[in-house]
Motif scaffolding. Sequence first.
Motif, PDB file in Angstrom:
ATOM      1  N   GLY A  15       0.129  11.857   1.084  1.00 50.60           N
ATOM      2  CA  GLY A  15      -0.367  10.730   1.866  1.00 50.60           C
ATOM      3  C   GLY A  15       0.469   9.483   1.627  1.00 50.60           C
ATOM      4  N   GLY A  16       0.120   8.406   2.317  1.00 50.29           N
ATOM      5  CA  GLY A  16       0.900   7.170   2.222  1.00 50.29           C
ATOM      6  C   GLY A  16       1.033   6.687   0.786  1.00 50.29           C
ATOM      7  N   ILE A  17      -0.082   6.511   0.106  1.00 51.01           N
ATOM      8  CA  ILE A  17      -0.031   6.017  -1.279  1.00 51.01           C
ATOM      9  C   ILE A  17       0.456   7.121  -2.217  1.00 51.01           C
ATOM     10  CG2 ILE A  17      -1.431   5.089  -3.175  1.00 51.01           C
ATOM     11  CD1 ILE A  17      -3.254   3.788  -1.023  1.00 51.01           C
ATOM     12  N   GLY A  18       0.072   8.372  -1.920  1.00 52.11           N
ATOM     13  CA  GLY A  18       0.441   9.495  -2.789  1.00 52.11           C
ATOM     14  C   GLY A  18       1.941   9.653  -2.941  1.00 52.11           C
ATOM     15  N   ILE A  19       2.673   9.562  -1.838  1.00 52.93           N
ATOM     16  CA  ILE A  19       4.141   9.707  -1.899  1.00 52.93           C
ATOM     17  C   ILE A  19       4.726   8.641  -2.827  1.00 52.93           C
ATOM     18  CG2 ILE A  19       6.252   9.443  -0.530  1.00 52.93           C
ATOM     19  CD1 ILE A  19       4.751  10.805   1.794  1.00 52.93           C
ATOM     20  N   ALA A  20       4.221   7.418  -2.700  1.00 56.27           N
ATOM     21  CA  ALA A  20       4.736   6.318  -3.538  1.00 56.27           C
ATOM     22  C   ALA A  20       4.390   6.547  -5.013  1.00 56.27           C
ATOM     23  CB  ALA A  20       4.155   4.990  -3.052  1.00 56.27           C
ATOM     24  N   ILE A  21       3.219   7.114  -5.288  1.00 54.88           N
ATOM     25  CA  ILE A  21       2.839   7.404  -6.684  1.00 54.88           C
ATOM     26  C   ILE A  21       3.794   8.444  -7.277  1.00 54.88           C
ATOM     27  CG2 ILE A  21       1.061   8.384  -8.191  1.00 54.88           C
ATOM     28  CD1 ILE A  21      -1.038   7.485  -6.097  1.00 54.88           C
ATOM     29  N   VAL A  22       4.013   9.517  -6.507  1.00 55.77           N
ATOM     30  CA  VAL A  22       4.862  10.619  -7.012  1.00 55.77           C
ATOM     31  C   VAL A  22       6.271  10.099  -7.306  1.00 55.77           C
ATOM     32  CG1 VAL A  22       5.885  12.846  -6.399  1.00 55.77           C
ATOM     33  CG2 VAL A  22       3.489  12.384  -5.851  1.00 55.77           C
ATOM     34  N   GLU A  23       6.797   9.280  -6.405  1.00 50.92           N
ATOM     35  CA  GLU A  23       8.142   8.714  -6.621  1.00 50.92           C
ATOM     36  C   GLU A  23       8.192   7.891  -7.905  1.00 50.92           C
ATOM     37  OE1 GLU A  23       9.530   8.099  -1.986  1.00 50.92           O
ATOM     38  OE2 GLU A  23       9.020   6.335  -3.185  1.00 50.92           O
ATOM     39  N   ARG A  24       7.215   7.024  -8.074  1.00 48.64           N
ATOM     40  CA  ARG A  24       7.252   6.117  -9.225  1.00 48.64           C
ATOM     41  C   ARG A  24       7.043   6.848 -10.544  1.00 48.64           C
ATOM     42  NH1 ARG A  24       6.819   3.157  -5.034  1.00 48.64           N
ATOM     43  NH2 ARG A  24       7.104   0.885  -5.064  1.00 48.64           N
ATOM     44  N   VAL A 171      -8.104   2.205  -9.572  1.00 43.77           N
ATOM     45  CA  VAL A 171      -7.491   1.141  -8.808  1.00 43.77           C
ATOM     46  C   VAL A 171      -8.322   0.981  -7.530  1.00 43.77           C
ATOM     47  CG1 VAL A 171      -5.854   2.640  -7.594  1.00 43.77           C
ATOM     48  CG2 VAL A 171      -5.260   0.294  -7.984  1.00 43.77           C
ATOM     49  N   CYS A 172      -8.535  -0.275  -7.130  1.00 43.10           N
ATOM     50  CA  CYS A 172      -9.393  -0.551  -5.970  1.00 43.10           C
ATOM     51  C   CYS A 172      -8.620  -1.389  -4.958  1.00 43.10           C
ATOM     52  CB  CYS A 172     -10.649  -1.309  -6.410  1.00 43.10           C
ATOM     53  SG  CYS A 172     -11.632  -0.411  -7.615  1.00 43.10           S
ATOM     54  N   PRO A 173      -7.915  -0.727  -4.027  1.00 43.47           N
ATOM     55  CA  PRO A 173      -7.187  -1.481  -3.005  1.00 43.47           C
ATOM     56  C   PRO A 173      -8.142  -1.995  -1.931  1.00 43.47           C
ATOM     57  CG  PRO A 173      -6.381   0.812  -3.218  1.00 43.47           C
ATOM     58  CD  PRO A 173      -7.699   0.724  -3.919  1.00 43.47           C
ATOM     59  N   ASN A 174      -7.681  -3.026  -1.201  1.00 46.92           N
ATOM     60  CA  ASN A 174      -8.312  -3.334   0.088  1.00 46.92           C
ATOM     61  C   ASN A 174      -7.461  -2.589   1.133  1.00 46.92           C
ATOM     62  OD1 ASN A 174      -9.857  -4.387   2.166  1.00 46.92           O
ATOM     63  ND2 ASN A 174     -10.068  -6.368   1.192  1.00 46.92           N
ATOM     64  N   GLU A 175      -7.217  -3.133   2.299  1.00 47.18           N
ATOM     65  CA  GLU A 175      -6.472  -2.371   3.303  1.00 47.18           C
ATOM     66  C   GLU A 175      -5.010  -2.186   2.891  1.00 47.18           C
ATOM     67  OE1 GLU A 175      -8.025  -5.372   4.284  1.00 47.18           O
ATOM     68  OE2 GLU A 175      -9.465  -4.877   5.880  1.00 47.18           O
ATOM     69  N   VAL A 176      -4.522  -0.951   3.069  1.00 49.03           N
ATOM     70  CA  VAL A 176      -3.127  -0.622   2.755  1.00 49.03           C
ATOM     71  C   VAL A 176      -2.517   0.028   3.997  1.00 49.03           C
ATOM     72  CG1 VAL A 176      -1.595   0.562   1.135  1.00 49.03           C
ATOM     73  CG2 VAL A 176      -3.920  -0.058   0.415  1.00 49.03           C
ATOM     74  N   ASP A 177      -1.286  -0.344   4.299  1.00 53.89           N
ATOM     75  CA  ASP A 177      -0.632   0.181   5.511  1.00 53.89           C
ATOM     76  C   ASP A 177      -0.198   1.629   5.284  1.00 53.89           C
ATOM     77  OD1 ASP A 177       0.675   0.630   7.847  1.00 53.89           O
ATOM     78  OD2 ASP A 177       2.203  -0.932   7.564  1.00 53.89           O
ATOM     79  N   GLY A 212       3.526   1.032  -2.067  1.00 52.54           N
ATOM     80  CA  GLY A 212       4.141   0.716  -3.361  1.00 52.54           C
ATOM     81  C   GLY A 212       3.353  -0.322  -4.147  1.00 52.54           C
ATOM     82  N   ASP A 213       2.675  -1.238  -3.435  1.00 52.01           N
ATOM     83  CA  ASP A 213       1.888  -2.267  -4.128  1.00 52.01           C
ATOM     84  C   ASP A 213       0.757  -1.627  -4.935  1.00 52.01           C
ATOM     85  OD1 ASP A 213       3.280  -4.532  -3.064  1.00 52.01           O
ATOM     86  OD2 ASP A 213       2.274  -4.177  -1.154  1.00 52.01           O
ATOM     87  N   ILE A 214       0.232  -0.530  -4.427  1.00 53.71           N
ATOM     88  CA  ILE A 214      -0.863   0.167  -5.115  1.00 53.71           C
ATOM     89  C   ILE A 214      -0.289   1.121  -6.171  1.00 53.71           C
ATOM     90  CG2 ILE A 214      -2.957   1.548  -4.777  1.00 53.71           C
ATOM     91  CD1 ILE A 214      -2.737  -1.226  -3.180  1.00 53.71           C
ATOM     92  N   ALA A 215       0.773   1.826  -5.796  1.00 51.70           N
ATOM     93  CA  ALA A 215       1.354   2.819  -6.715  1.00 51.70           C
ATOM     94  C   ALA A 215       1.876   2.165  -7.988  1.00 51.70           C
ATOM     95  CB  ALA A 215       2.472   3.580  -6.001  1.00 51.70           C
ATOM     96  N   ASP A 216       2.413   0.945  -7.890  1.00 52.99           N
ATOM     97  CA  ASP A 216       2.905   0.254  -9.099  1.00 52.99           C
ATOM     98  C   ASP A 216       1.770   0.019 -10.095  1.00 52.99           C
ATOM     99  OD1 ASP A 216       5.597   0.137  -8.526  1.00 52.99           O
ATOM    100  OD2 ASP A 216       5.504  -1.844  -7.594  1.00 52.99           O
ATOM    101  N   VAL A 217       0.586  -0.317  -9.576  1.00 48.72           N
ATOM    102  CA  VAL A 217      -0.550  -0.578 -10.473  1.00 48.72           C
ATOM    103  C   VAL A 217      -1.054   0.732 -11.079  1.00 48.72           C
ATOM    104  CG1 VAL A 217      -2.871  -1.569 -10.631  1.00 48.72           C
ATOM    105  CG2 VAL A 217      -1.151  -2.637  -9.163  1.00 48.72           C
ATOM    106  N   LEU A 233     -12.046  -1.225 -13.331  1.00 48.55           N
ATOM    107  CA  LEU A 233     -11.864  -1.113 -11.872  1.00 48.55           C
ATOM    108  C   LEU A 233     -10.931  -2.249 -11.487  1.00 48.55           C
ATOM    109  CD1 LEU A 233     -15.644  -0.633 -10.910  1.00 48.55           C
ATOM    110  CD2 LEU A 233     -13.954   1.139 -11.498  1.00 48.55           C
ATOM    111  N   VAL A 234      -9.689  -1.930 -11.202  1.00 49.20           N
ATOM    112  CA  VAL A 234      -8.660  -2.953 -11.000  1.00 49.20           C
ATOM    113  C   VAL A 234      -8.465  -3.184  -9.506  1.00 49.20           C
ATOM    114  CG1 VAL A 234      -6.267  -3.593 -11.436  1.00 49.20           C
ATOM    115  CG2 VAL A 234      -7.549  -2.258 -13.148  1.00 49.20           C
ATOM    116  N   GLU A 235      -8.831  -4.367  -9.036  1.00 49.63           N
ATOM    117  CA  GLU A 235      -8.677  -4.687  -7.612  1.00 49.63           C
ATOM    118  C   GLU A 235      -7.236  -5.075  -7.305  1.00 49.63           C
ATOM    119  OE1 GLU A 235     -11.727  -6.767  -5.397  1.00 49.63           O
ATOM    120  OE2 GLU A 235     -12.857  -6.976  -7.258  1.00 49.63           O
ATOM    121  N   VAL A 236      -6.722  -4.508  -6.221  1.00 53.57           N
ATOM    122  CA  VAL A 236      -5.348  -4.816  -5.786  1.00 53.57           C
ATOM    123  C   VAL A 236      -5.471  -5.170  -4.314  1.00 53.57           C
ATOM    124  CG1 VAL A 236      -2.974  -3.997  -5.738  1.00 53.57           C
ATOM    125  CG2 VAL A 236      -4.577  -3.025  -7.389  1.00 53.57           C
TER     126      VAL A 236
END
Length: 243
Positions: A15-24, A171-177, A212-217, A233-236
């Motif tokens: 998924g969108g955030i998942g790909i960025a997590i795996v890379e990092r 991690v607790c994001p609000n809207e992520v693209d 990436g903003d979420i994956a970094d956290v 619970l870390v809000e991002v």
Amino acid sequence: MDLNGKTALVTGAAGGIGIAIVERIGHAGARVAVADRVMDGIAADAHLPGDLLDPTYADGLAEAAARQLGGLDIVINNAGAITRGPVAETTDADWSLSLGVSVEAPFRICRAAIPLMASGGGGAIVNTASCWGLRPGPNHALYCMTKAALASLTQCMGMDYAHQGIRINAVCPNEVDTPMLRSGFAKRGFDPNKAVEELAETVPLGRSAGPGDIADVILFLASDAARYICGALVEVNGGKPVS
Ligand code: NAD
């Protein structure tokens, strides 16, 4: 944030955030097992495809990752499914999907991973919850409820397993693209590009979050740099706590 020598399982890896997590996480030196329904083209040390709605698959993921990677230090429960609409418009299928992917699967994966981590001297689990699990959001009652459940599970497990050296945070994001956000706009008849642009104007930091903003956290919480953070619970959210 050095993860050399560590082993990690990431769900929702395609998924969108998942790909960025795996890379990092891979870039930080960890060996990574990825889990999703389809993972074409995702580079990783182990691929564990399957459907998290299948209890046998979810129960076996941690053990399968540990077997293929030679241990399990980190679990990122990132997969999620969004069901939209107020309660009166919610179907039984919506209920099963939401609870199954966003609550039952992380529960099953954590239940299996925790003893493995404990026997290895500790570990870190990061769950992807949401700002919408901390406060209500309009017309997404089930989604909000599942993320609230995941947030509570995180806090409780964070308390219960700290003594075994296992740090459990969310991690607790609000809207992520990501495709999840864009599909929602498309479903409601909006142009996703325009809607994401307009959304940026509602964020105090002046832009929408990218994966990436979420994956970094998540990388931070998984690493020893977060060694004293447990049950948090870390809000991002770029300064925007509610929708
Ligand atoms: P996404 O839709 O791009 O990715 C979600 C991934 O989960 C997909 O790859 C999907 O295949 C996987 N998944 C869903 N159901 C599955 C199942 N039954 N079995 C296996 N895998 C399954 O969405 P995303 O935005 O990258 O979401 C990642 C996480 O972030 C989710 O938990 C989501 O709820 C959370 N989140 C997203 C936003 C946002 O605005 N995008 C905001 C807050 C929280």
